[in-house]
Motif scaffolding. Structure first.
Motif, PDB file in Angstrom:
ATOM      1  N   ILE A   1      -2.404 -58.612  34.049  1.00  0.00           N
ATOM      2  CA  ILE A   1      -2.146 -59.803  33.621  1.00  0.00           C
ATOM      3  C   ILE A   1      -1.979 -59.645  32.102  1.00  0.00           C
ATOM      4  O   ILE A   1      -1.126 -60.234  31.466  1.00  0.00           O
ATOM      5  N   SER A   2      -2.642 -58.981  31.192  1.00  0.00           N
ATOM      6  CA  SER A   2      -2.484 -58.576  29.733  1.00  0.00           C
ATOM      7  C   SER A   2      -1.242 -58.258  29.442  1.00  0.00           C
ATOM      8  O   SER A   2      -0.579 -58.874  28.675  1.00  0.00           O
ATOM      9  N   VAL A   3      -0.613 -57.478  30.024  1.00  0.00           N
ATOM     10  CA  VAL A   3       0.770 -56.810  29.399  1.00  0.00           C
ATOM     11  C   VAL A   3       1.920 -57.847  29.797  1.00  0.00           C
ATOM     12  O   VAL A   3       2.926 -58.086  29.238  1.00  0.00           O
ATOM     13  N   VAL A   4       1.689 -58.723  30.864  1.00  0.00           N
ATOM     14  CA  VAL A   4       2.475 -59.789  31.180  1.00  0.00           C
ATOM     15  C   VAL A   4       2.564 -60.752  30.057  1.00  0.00           C
ATOM     16  O   VAL A   4       3.401 -61.270  29.554  1.00  0.00           O
ATOM     17  N   VAL A   5       0.984 -61.433  29.848  1.00  0.00           N
ATOM     18  CA  VAL A   5       0.786 -62.266  28.836  1.00  0.00           C
ATOM     19  C   VAL A   5       1.586 -61.990  27.316  1.00  0.00           C
ATOM     20  O   VAL A   5       2.069 -62.599  26.582  1.00  0.00           O
ATOM     21  N   LEU A   6       1.027 -60.787  26.991  1.00  0.00           N
ATOM     22  CA  LEU A   6       1.359 -60.171  25.765  1.00  0.00           C
ATOM     23  C   LEU A   6       2.811 -60.019  25.358  1.00  0.00           C
ATOM     24  O   LEU A   6       3.621 -60.366  24.456  1.00  0.00           O
ATOM     25  N   SER A   7       3.508 -59.606  26.539  1.00  0.00           N
ATOM     26  CA  SER A   7       4.960 -59.448  26.374  1.00  0.00           C
ATOM     27  C   SER A   7       5.684 -60.855  26.363  1.00  0.00           C
ATOM     28  O   SER A   7       6.623 -61.077  25.546  1.00  0.00           O
ATOM     29  N   ALA A   8       5.139 -61.824  27.047  1.00  0.00           N
ATOM     30  CA  ALA A   8       5.822 -63.172  27.087  1.00  0.00           C
ATOM     31  C   ALA A   8       5.796 -63.913  25.760  1.00  0.00           C
ATOM     32  O   ALA A   8       6.401 -64.325  25.187  1.00  0.00           O
ATOM     33  N   LYS A   9       4.359 -63.525  25.107  1.00  0.00           N
ATOM     34  CA  LYS A   9       4.123 -64.180  24.022  1.00  0.00           C
ATOM     35  C   LYS A   9       4.748 -63.729  22.753  1.00  0.00           C
ATOM     36  O   LYS A   9       5.185 -64.236  21.657  1.00  0.00           O
ATOM     37  N   LEU A  10       5.158 -62.292  22.767  1.00  0.00           N
ATOM     38  CA  LEU A  10       5.554 -61.733  21.765  1.00  0.00           C
ATOM     39  C   LEU A  10       7.094 -62.338  21.722  1.00  0.00           C
ATOM     40  O   LEU A  10       7.834 -62.500  20.809  1.00  0.00           O
ATOM     41  N   ALA A  11       7.513 -62.415  23.171  1.00  0.00           N
ATOM     42  CA  ALA A  11       9.094 -62.737  23.248  1.00  0.00           C
ATOM     43  C   ALA A  11       9.301 -64.119  22.310  1.00  0.00           C
ATOM     44  O   ALA A  11      10.175 -64.491  21.978  1.00  0.00           O
ATOM     45  N   LYS A  12       8.152 -64.975  22.699  1.00  0.00           N
ATOM     46  CA  LYS A  12       8.297 -66.339  22.048  1.00  0.00           C
ATOM     47  C   LYS A  12       7.889 -66.455  20.720  1.00  0.00           C
ATOM     48  O   LYS A  12       8.407 -67.540  20.006  1.00  0.00           O
TER      49      LYS A  12
ATOM     50  N   LYS B   1      -4.527 -66.748  42.437  1.00  0.00           N
ATOM     51  CA  LYS B   1      -3.635 -66.108  43.012  1.00  0.00           C
ATOM     52  C   LYS B   1      -3.319 -64.897  42.411  1.00  0.00           C
ATOM     53  O   LYS B   1      -3.075 -63.906  42.708  1.00  0.00           O
ATOM     54  N   ILE B   2      -3.008 -64.983  40.958  1.00  0.00           N
ATOM     55  CA  ILE B   2      -2.617 -64.132  40.228  1.00  0.00           C
ATOM     56  C   ILE B   2      -3.752 -62.904  39.913  1.00  0.00           C
ATOM     57  O   ILE B   2      -3.473 -61.845  40.018  1.00  0.00           O
ATOM     58  N   ILE B   3      -5.035 -63.493  39.558  1.00  0.00           N
ATOM     59  CA  ILE B   3      -6.350 -62.625  39.738  1.00  0.00           C
ATOM     60  C   ILE B   3      -6.396 -61.989  41.078  1.00  0.00           C
ATOM     61  O   ILE B   3      -6.575 -60.600  40.751  1.00  0.00           O
TER      62      ILE B   3
END
Length: 254
Positions: free
Chosen positions: A61-72, A6-8
């Motif tokens: 997808i990449s900006v969501v993932v990078l933002s989330a992992k950076l915050a973590k 669904k995301i892709i």
């Protein structure tokens, strides 16, 4: 259909507008095979996203993932980091749930972010300006809850490597400097934009910027039913407010 399918299939690209100039939106697309990613965000997810989606979907997808992992990477994710992500990468209300689910899954761990940086750098190797803007946005997310930590710096350096950005591009992104030709207005008084005297304290400047951002954010106005032409004007105003804030930060070395 799997969540990843669904995301892709559902998240599409970016268009001009907003503080960064990136808007996460929605468009029709072919869904990935059910369960192809097993419902988890593993080290092969970036490759599969690259193969199954368009460049624009890979970007989203990449900006969501990078933002989330950076915050973590500096500990538990805080509300300020999530709010900064939403401000920099504006998401239409109808897509908020899917993007939020991807963000939540990505923030379970700070690991396995490198493939997303690498794939995004490969896909947009001909658009270094956009990649620099993404890196600058990640710097803003990292700083929103305090000074950069060593872990955040290592994360951002690895993103820079994946994006193929040079030292001067790193420095501009780090320091909040406008790219050459990015439309900065040097003659505009940043304190006047924020409605403050030049001798205002750092905290007063920060508080004024936050207040103006809340009042003028296009999504807030759109939710209130404000006509589209006023929302467009608010988008321009937000860019002006952020430019003023960035100039003051540089001058004061905040």
């Amino acid at each position: 259909m799997s969540f990843w399918g669904k995301i892709i299939g559902g998240i599409a690209g970016f268009a001009t507008g907003g503080p960064l100039g990136a808007v996460l939106g929605a468009a029709a697309g072919h869904a990935a095979d059910a369960g192809v990613m097993g419902g988890r965000l593993g080290p092969n997810a970036a490759t599969l996203a690259s193969l199954l989606g368009s460049k624009e979907q890979l970007f989203a997808i990449s900006v969501v993932v990078l933002s989330a992992k950076l915050a973590k990477c500096d500990g538990p994710v805080v509300r300020a980091e999530i709010d900064a992500f939403k401000r920099l990468f504006r998401i239409p209300p109808e897509n908020m749930r899917d993007v939020a689910r991807l963000f939540d899954e990505a923030r379970e761990t700070a690991e396995d972010f490198e493939p997303f940086a690498d794939k995004l750098g490969e896909a947009f190797a001909d658009n270094k300006a956009m990649l620099e803007d993404v890196l600058a946005a990640l710097f803003q997310i990292a700083r929103v809850d305090g000074p950069l930590t060593k872990g955040e710096v290592r994360f951002l350096q690895r993103v820079q490597l994946g994006f193929g950005l040079r030292a001067q591009e790193w420095e501009r992104a780090r320091d909040g400097q406008a790219r050459p030709g990015a439309g900065e207005s040097p003659g505009l008084d940043p304190y006047r934009v924020l409605g403050l005297p030049a001798d205002a304290t750092d905290e007063q400047v920060r508080a004024a910027w936050r207040k103006l951002m809340r009042e003028n954010h296009p999504d807030t106005l759109a939710a209130r039913g404000v006509p589209p032409e006023f929302v467009k004007r608010a988008t321009d105003k937000v860019a002006e407010i952020n430019a003023a804030w960035d100039r003051i930060k540089r001058d004061r070395k905040l």
